[in-house]
Scaffold this active site. Structure first.
Site, PDB file in Angstrom:
ATOM      1  N   ASP A 299       0.807  -1.224   0.000  1.00  0.00           N
ATOM      2  CA  ASP A 299       0.000   0.000   0.000  1.00  0.00           C
ATOM      3  C   ASP A 299       0.836   1.268   0.000  1.00  0.00           C
ATOM      4  OD1 ASP A 299      -2.313  -1.383  -0.127  1.00  0.00           O
ATOM      5  OD2 ASP A 299      -2.947  -1.055   1.941  1.00  0.00           O
TER       6      ASP A 299
ATOM      7  N   ASP B 147     -12.767  29.824 -38.708  1.00  0.00           N
ATOM      8  CA  ASP B 147     -12.228  28.586 -38.154  1.00  0.00           C
ATOM      9  C   ASP B 147     -13.200  27.964 -37.155  1.00  0.00           C
ATOM     10  OD1 ASP B 147      -9.956  28.643 -39.614  1.00  0.00           O
ATOM     11  OD2 ASP B 147      -8.685  29.523 -38.063  1.00  0.00           O
TER      12      ASP B 147
ATOM     13  N   GLY C 180      -4.134  16.158 -36.632  1.00  0.00           N
ATOM     14  CA  GLY C 180      -4.444  14.936 -37.339  1.00  0.00           C
ATOM     15  C   GLY C 180      -4.584  15.188 -38.823  1.00  0.00           C
ATOM     16  N   MET C 181      -4.443  16.455 -39.259  1.00  0.00           N
ATOM     17  CA  MET C 181      -4.513  16.748 -40.685  1.00  0.00           C
ATOM     18  C   MET C 181      -3.412  16.018 -41.439  1.00  0.00           C
ATOM     19  SD  MET C 181      -6.196  18.106 -43.012  1.00  0.00           S
ATOM     20  CE  MET C 181      -7.315  19.118 -42.076  1.00  0.00           C
TER      21      MET C 181
END
EC number: 1.3.7.7
Length: 544
Positions: free
Chosen positions: A36, A286, A421-422
């Protein structure tokens, strides 16, 4: 208490460790078996601090179970000699609580000069959040004493603590706004507070407690016992921050302090521009593209309410769903999110949350570290807005969630999470520039290998019959699919290589939804294998 391999909250003695590690000259001693002491490692790994965690484990071995407290007095003496604390908090871990030992007597036998507090953090009744909140409230009740009010208007800030979500950054943001208003700080607790600081809490004109999870009960106690008014709102977002500032000025005015409102530019980092760029960003082209992207929000009560409202009210994003794992705050969350969602998901089981995300397939998931894993599984965009977190959310740079600065940080997170991610999308469209050459070389050629037409056999067993066999031709210009007999039970479809290749041509930001729609179509029509022809058929029928 239940055993799980992923939990949203730590154990009760983990919550005790958060309070002890936050304060100065306070030390926690865990009466626990060797296993623990993992709590020490968690703080050492995640806390961005050069100091060792303010906690020690008094180890209970297997041979000590009948008289486990025999080592505790010696451990307490060693801690006092080594650390010289003002207060030692003794607590049993979730394992040794089963022994039902009297730790009060063991602590008295140690004969310490410093003050000792034995805290009953029963893991069968509480977990991390309740344990930390209850301990901090008990400390305030124990040490806060009547004080003359400070000459100048001052405030307490209650809630920032060790391993808190962006707590250090939130504290900086609050300090900046208060300094701009000309309001001084009396005490910050538990972060950096000593026992002497707790005694001075009633001297403040106002208590600020922005988190529902920690500091709320202590602020309420100071108001009821000493008449110190409490501001319990969390300034998450531009409009909530403006309302928070106005409410702070009202409460101080009621206490007799007239706080003038400076120009809004005074709250900006450079002192010249608008305090936040979010109102401007929300009107740009945008952000216009985000207005239709649904979001799912899950986490602790404070951040779920704040982030849900921010996404909806200030960025114009629809809310697909929201929920919290803090069950004792569920009613407050429902009240605050009335009109934003039809139903608030209240659960501390991550599998339930994962199933909801899989069903909704939102464009953006705002959650904890667990939702980050779930989103990765379903190829969904995810940003972490609440504990539990991993080390990447304990940042060195200034990244608050509260105040005008916090609004900019959250907006940046939304923008970069949804648009990053483009590069992946471009690779899917135009090729990988040779990144997969080693894989293609396994087929004996560095050139792209076109899959040869093949026939896929799908077996769909029927009860009390020989399995029926349906042959599906992959080649051919038309997506004609021979419908197999309906199975007795829903099948779990498997993706064939040609279907996976076709799916990769779908833009990444809708690929997860397309995958879910096609799999649902396959189950409804009894297709055990999803081929390219099945995918095309699903696309024609569902518009997948």
């Amino acid at each position: 208490m239940r055993l799980a391999y992923w939990m949203y909250e730590g154990t009760a003695h983990h919550g005790v460790g958060r309070i002890a590690n936050s304060m100065r000259n306070v030390h926690a001693v865990f009466h626990a078996p060797q296993g623990d002491d993992y709590v020490n490692a968690i703080f050492a790994m995640l806390e961005r601090s050069p100091n060792f965690p303010a906690m020690t484990t008094s180890v209970v071995s297997g041979t000590d179970l009948a008289r486990g407290t025999i080592r505790l007095p010696d451990t307490l003496k060693q801690v006092e000699e080594r650390v010289h604390p003002d207060l030692i908090i003794v607590v049993a871990s979730c394992s040794t609580i089963l022994l039902q030992e009297n730790l009060e007597i063991a602590a008295q036998h140690a004969g310490l000069q410093c003050e000792v507090m034995v805290y009953d953090a029963n893991p069968y009744r509480m977990q991390e959040i309740v344990a930390a909140e209850s301990l901090f409230t008990d400390l305030v009740k124990r040490f806060a004493k009547p004080q003359p009010r400070t000459e100048r208007p001052t405030v307490n800030i209650l809630g920032p603590a060790s391993l808190g979500f962006h707590a250090r950054h939130d504290l900086i943001s609050l300090r900046r706004m208060l300094k701009t208003l000309g309001v001084e700080i009396n005490v910050v607790a538990p972060w950096g507070a000593s026992i002497a600081d707790l005694r001075r809490l009633p001297a403040a004109w106002l208590t600020i407690a922005p988190y529902r999870e920690l500091g709320l009960r202590a602020a309420t106690y100071l108001e009821e016992q000493f008449g110190v008014p409490a501001l319990l709102d969390a300034p998450i977002g531009v409009q909530p921050t403006l309302r928070w500032i106005e409410r702070l000025r009202e409460l101080l005015a009621q206490a007799g302090a007239d706080i003038p409102m400076p120009p809004l530019t005074a709250f900006s980092l450079d002192g010249l521009s608008a305090p936040s760029a979010v109102p401007w960003l929300a009107r740009t082209a945008d952000m216009d593209s985000f207005s239709g992207k649904p979001a799912f929000v899950f986490g602790d009560a404070t951040h779920v309410v704040g982030v849900t409202r921010f996404l909806h009210d200030e960025l114009g994003m629809p809310i697909a769903g929201a929920g919290t794992y803090v069950k004792h705050q569920a009613d407050w969350v429902r009240e605050q999110l009335a009109g934003y969602v039809d139903e608030v998901l209240v659960t501390d089981e991550f599998q339930t949350v994962a199933a909801r995300i899989a069903a909704l397939r939102p464009e953006l998931v705002c959650g904890t570290q667990m939702e980050r894993h779930t989103s990765r599984r379903y190829d969904l965009n995810c940003m972490v807005i609440s504990p539990p977190t991993h080390i990447e959310n304990h940042l060195l740079a200034y990244r608050p969630f509260l105040g005008f600065d916090g609004a900019d940080v959250i907006a940046d997170e939304v923008y970069t999470t949804c648009t990053l991610g483009m590069e992946k999308h471009l690779i899917d469209l135009f090729g990988d520039a040779g990144l997969e050459l080693p894989e293609k070389a396994k087929n004996g050629s560095a050139q792209a290998v076109e899959p040869a037409p093949a026939a896929v056999t799908v077996e769909s067993p029927k009860p009390e019959q020989e399995p029926a066999v349906a042959t599906v031709a992959v080649s051919g210009p038309t997506p004609a699919v021979a419908a197999p007999p309906a199975p007795a039970a829903p099948v779990d479809p498997v993706w064939a290589a040609d279907a996976e290749a076709m799916l990769k041509k779908v833009p990444f930001f809708v690929r997860g939804r397309v995958r879910g729609n096609v799999e649902r179509y396959a189950r409804q029509h009894g297709h055990a294998v999803i081929t390219a022809q099945v995918l095309l058929a699903a696309k024609e029928e569902l518009g997948a």
